[in-house]
Scaffold this motif. Sequence first.
Motif, PDB file in Angstrom:
ATOM      1  N   PHE A  24      21.374  90.191  41.361  1.00 53.33           N
ATOM      2  CA  PHE A  24      22.175  90.023  42.576  1.00 53.33           C
ATOM      3  C   PHE A  24      21.333  90.024  43.846  1.00 53.33           C
ATOM      4  CE2 PHE A  24      24.802  92.390  39.457  1.00 53.33           C
ATOM      5  CZ  PHE A  24      25.697  91.370  39.167  1.00 53.33           C
ATOM      6  N   GLY A  25      20.106  90.464  43.810  1.00 52.96           N
ATOM      7  CA  GLY A  25      19.263  90.476  45.003  1.00 52.96           C
ATOM      8  C   GLY A  25      18.177  91.517  44.890  1.00 52.96           C
ATOM      9  N   GLU A  26      17.423  91.612  45.953  1.00 51.24           N
ATOM     10  CA  GLU A  26      16.300  92.546  45.978  1.00 51.24           C
ATOM     11  C   GLU A  26      16.796  93.983  46.043  1.00 51.24           C
ATOM     12  OE1 GLU A  26      12.388  93.587  48.767  1.00 51.24           O
ATOM     13  OE2 GLU A  26      13.711  91.900  49.254  1.00 51.24           O
ATOM     14  N   ILE A  27      16.215  94.832  45.220  1.00 53.90           N
ATOM     15  CA  ILE A  27      16.578  96.245  45.168  1.00 53.90           C
ATOM     16  C   ILE A  27      15.476  97.051  45.849  1.00 53.90           C
ATOM     17  CG2 ILE A  27      16.986  98.208  43.649  1.00 53.90           C
ATOM     18  CD1 ILE A  27      18.207  96.343  41.647  1.00 53.90           C
ATOM     19  N   ARG A  28      15.889  97.917  46.751  1.00 54.49           N
ATOM     20  CA  ARG A  28      14.923  98.732  47.474  1.00 54.49           C
ATOM     21  C   ARG A  28      14.516  99.952  46.666  1.00 54.49           C
ATOM     22  NH1 ARG A  28      16.678  99.679  53.461  1.00 54.49           N
ATOM     23  NH2 ARG A  28      16.343  97.406  53.364  1.00 54.49           N
ATOM     24  N   THR A  29      15.471 100.743  46.211  1.00 55.85           N
ATOM     25  CA  THR A  29      15.160 101.945  45.432  1.00 55.85           C
ATOM     26  C   THR A  29      16.209 102.129  44.341  1.00 55.85           C
ATOM     27  OG1 THR A  29      16.413 103.351  46.960  1.00 55.85           O
ATOM     28  CG2 THR A  29      14.029 103.148  47.348  1.00 55.85           C
ATOM     29  N   ILE A  30      15.790 102.778  43.244  1.00 56.06           N
ATOM     30  CA  ILE A  30      16.687 103.188  42.153  1.00 56.06           C
ATOM     31  C   ILE A  30      16.408 104.665  41.890  1.00 56.06           C
ATOM     32  CG2 ILE A  30      17.288 102.929  39.731  1.00 56.06           C
ATOM     33  CD1 ILE A  30      16.621 100.024  39.888  1.00 56.06           C
ATOM     34  N   THR A  31      17.421 105.480  42.110  1.00 57.62           N
ATOM     35  CA  THR A  31      17.298 106.926  41.918  1.00 57.62           C
ATOM     36  C   THR A  31      18.213 107.335  40.772  1.00 57.62           C
ATOM     37  OG1 THR A  31      16.880 107.216  44.278  1.00 57.62           O
ATOM     38  CG2 THR A  31      17.449 109.183  43.010  1.00 57.62           C
ATOM     39  N   ILE A  32      17.630 107.888  39.712  1.00 61.15           N
ATOM     40  CA  ILE A  32      18.386 108.324  38.538  1.00 61.15           C
ATOM     41  C   ILE A  32      18.434 109.844  38.537  1.00 61.15           C
ATOM     42  CG2 ILE A  32      18.487 108.349  36.027  1.00 61.15           C
ATOM     43  CD1 ILE A  32      17.081 105.683  36.003  1.00 61.15           C
ATOM     44  N   VAL A  33      19.640 110.385  38.440  1.00 63.86           N
ATOM     45  CA  VAL A  33      19.863 111.830  38.376  1.00 63.86           C
ATOM     46  C   VAL A  33      20.281 112.150  36.935  1.00 63.86           C
ATOM     47  CG1 VAL A  33      21.065 113.803  39.374  1.00 63.86           C
ATOM     48  CG2 VAL A  33      20.591 111.790  40.786  1.00 63.86           C
ATOM     49  N   GLN A  34      19.336 112.630  36.146  1.00 62.53           N
ATOM     50  CA  GLN A  34      19.609 112.887  34.737  1.00 62.53           C
ATOM     51  C   GLN A  34      20.618 114.008  34.555  1.00 62.53           C
ATOM     52  OE1 GLN A  34      18.679 111.198  32.227  1.00 62.53           O
ATOM     53  NE2 GLN A  34      16.916 109.988  32.898  1.00 62.53           N
ATOM     54  N   ARG A  35      20.597 115.008  35.435  1.00 62.22           N
ATOM     55  CA  ARG A  35      21.498 116.133  35.255  1.00 62.22           C
ATOM     56  C   ARG A  35      22.959 115.721  35.394  1.00 62.22           C
ATOM     57  NH1 ARG A  35      20.797 120.955  39.440  1.00 62.22           N
ATOM     58  NH2 ARG A  35      21.478 119.241  40.782  1.00 62.22           N
ATOM     59  N   GLN A  36      23.241 114.814  36.309  1.00 63.59           N
ATOM     60  CA  GLN A  36      24.610 114.362  36.526  1.00 63.59           C
ATOM     61  C   GLN A  36      24.909 113.022  35.870  1.00 63.59           C
ATOM     62  OE1 GLN A  36      25.520 114.435  40.667  1.00 63.59           O
ATOM     63  NE2 GLN A  36      25.057 116.605  40.908  1.00 63.59           N
ATOM     64  N   GLN A  37      23.941 112.442  35.134  1.00 62.49           N
ATOM     65  CA  GLN A  37      24.132 111.199  34.391  1.00 62.49           C
ATOM     66  C   GLN A  37      24.613 110.072  35.299  1.00 62.49           C
ATOM     67  OE1 GLN A  37      26.597 111.811  30.952  1.00 62.49           O
ATOM     68  NE2 GLN A  37      25.357 113.499  30.167  1.00 62.49           N
ATOM     69  N   CYS A  38      23.964 109.936  36.431  1.00 62.99           N
ATOM     70  CA  CYS A  38      24.333 108.899  37.376  1.00 62.99           C
ATOM     71  C   CYS A  38      23.068 108.347  38.019  1.00 62.99           C
ATOM     72  CB  CYS A  38      25.292 109.434  38.441  1.00 62.99           C
ATOM     73  SG  CYS A  38      24.569 110.692  39.521  1.00 62.99           S
ATOM     74  N   ALA A  39      23.243 107.283  38.792  1.00 62.22           N
ATOM     75  CA  ALA A  39      22.127 106.644  39.477  1.00 62.22           C
ATOM     76  C   ALA A  39      22.617 106.074  40.794  1.00 62.22           C
ATOM     77  CB  ALA A  39      21.510 105.544  38.617  1.00 62.22           C
ATOM     78  N   PHE A  40      21.710 105.943  41.744  1.00 57.58           N
ATOM     79  CA  PHE A  40      21.990 105.363  43.052  1.00 57.58           C
ATOM     80  C   PHE A  40      21.056 104.179  43.235  1.00 57.58           C
ATOM     81  CE2 PHE A  40      23.307 109.744  43.300  1.00 57.58           C
ATOM     82  CZ  PHE A  40      24.504 109.680  43.998  1.00 57.58           C
ATOM     83  N   ILE A  41      21.647 102.994  43.412  1.00 57.27           N
ATOM     84  CA  ILE A  41      20.892 101.757  43.567  1.00 57.27           C
ATOM     85  C   ILE A  41      21.064 101.264  44.994  1.00 57.27           C
ATOM     86  CG2 ILE A  41      20.591  99.401  42.744  1.00 57.27           C
ATOM     87  CD1 ILE A  41      21.678 100.254  40.073  1.00 57.27           C
ATOM     88  N   GLN A  42      19.996 101.173  45.723  1.00 59.13           N
ATOM     89  CA  GLN A  42      20.030 100.725  47.107  1.00 59.13           C
ATOM     90  C   GLN A  42      19.462  99.315  47.183  1.00 59.13           C
ATOM     91  OE1 GLN A  42      17.730 103.071  49.827  1.00 59.13           O
ATOM     92  NE2 GLN A  42      18.644 102.148  51.651  1.00 59.13           N
ATOM     93  N   PHE A  43      20.288  98.364  47.664  1.00 56.88           N
ATOM     94  CA  PHE A  43      19.875  96.979  47.800  1.00 56.88           C
ATOM     95  C   PHE A  43      19.259  96.763  49.178  1.00 56.88           C
ATOM     96  CE2 PHE A  43      22.893  96.809  44.363  1.00 56.88           C
ATOM     97  CZ  PHE A  43      22.405  95.818  43.527  1.00 56.88           C
ATOM     98  N   ALA A  44      18.501  95.687  49.281  1.00 55.75           N
ATOM     99  CA  ALA A  44      17.856  95.376  50.553  1.00 55.75           C
ATOM    100  C   ALA A  44      18.830  94.774  51.553  1.00 55.75           C
ATOM    101  CB  ALA A  44      16.682  94.423  50.321  1.00 55.75           C
TER     102      ALA A  44
END
Length: 425
Positions: free
Chosen positions: A253-273
């Motif tokens: 879908f486009g350029e991704i700036r950062t991918i943050t994975i939180v293993q304890r909460q089984q989730c991730a935060f994907i920040q697009f440009a």
Amino acid sequence: MATSLGSNTYNRQNWEDADFPILCQTCLGENPYIRMVSEHDFIIVICARPFTVFRWCPGTRMRFKKTEVCQTCSKMKNVCQTCLLDLEYGLPIQVRDTGLAIKDEVPKSDVNKEYYTQNMEREIANSDGTRPVGQLGKAPSSSDMLLKLARTTPYYKRNRPHICSFWVKGECKRGEECPYRHEKPTDPDDPLADQNIKDRYYGINDPVADKLLKRASTMPRLDPPEDKSITTLYIGGLGDTVTDGDLNHFYQFGEIRTITIVQRQQCAFIQFATRQAAEMAAEKSFNKLIINGRRLTVKWGRSQAARGKEGIKDGVSEMGTRLDPVPGLPGALPPPPAMDEEAPANYFNLDPSTSPAVMNIALPPPPGINPPPPGFGPPMFHPMGPMAPPMPPPMSMRPPGQIHYPSQDPQRMGAHAAHGSRHGD
């Protein structure tokens, strides 16, 4: 000069001659062996052109069906010749045009309709015949609303016979041999009971389309936030063994700036440009993304200002997500009563008018520990010295009502009850 559409306008050469109708899987039926009967007819339903009318029975205990419009009208709207539903999604024309955001208005007057049909026939002849033409051919490829409402399997229940009117009046004598249904008719006040071919073909006032559009309005959807600076998506339900490679779906879908994975909460935060890439990823992934056999939850992130305001309140995690209260746990404790800072703390229930005596008694050290040398320990005062503080009076000489410690109250140890019992003796 307008061309007359009378009986002498067309001859046998201008009649539509087709070998097989354009049908959907539902109207064709589940029987692989059917007998298709064709005849030339002149039916004025949508257009005033003679066309080949096909008649067949889609299966056992089904009613005979026939084509209702010509193949040119069917190709212009990409619909079935019998039920007039879209061939790709199986939905009414009004729902399809609303989902694709197109407005294809077919002229309704005879002269304009004939001119429009001739132009469409020329466009169909120049195409390969497998793709829609007109406004539908210029529309986008798909729509999320249409994909959710589309019928993926044939609905053969639509081919059942009509209801027997004699059975409704209690006069049918055929019994099980009656080719019509012996069922209670639908409510005449039901909007679905008022359907006609013209409204469905032109995409106006279709009760079935209105019902589907209302269902689509109540379906869950993910609206983008008003803050244009938010370009982060929350991906939940990843599992314990998720890695960055499992989230390669979002790179398209486009350029991704950062991918943050939180293993304890089984989730991730994907920040697009860009915000456009984030909106496209949210639209294409909401309620449709499955990774490692798990259906993932896709939500929009929150801005830093909103996260800071909510972080002050109770029930918010470190990641800024709202936590549900755990049932069975006590609630928050009430705040302590306001106390005057200037008022002294009375820990021993002493009379405010009297000041307690200050006692400085040195306790002997525990066994095994040598006492400190002189001059290094706490100050010692001789009980009878001039610097010694005044000693409290003995219990017998204290006035009544004045107690130095609460544990010295005689009433706490049952002294009052014992005194009364002695008087009783």
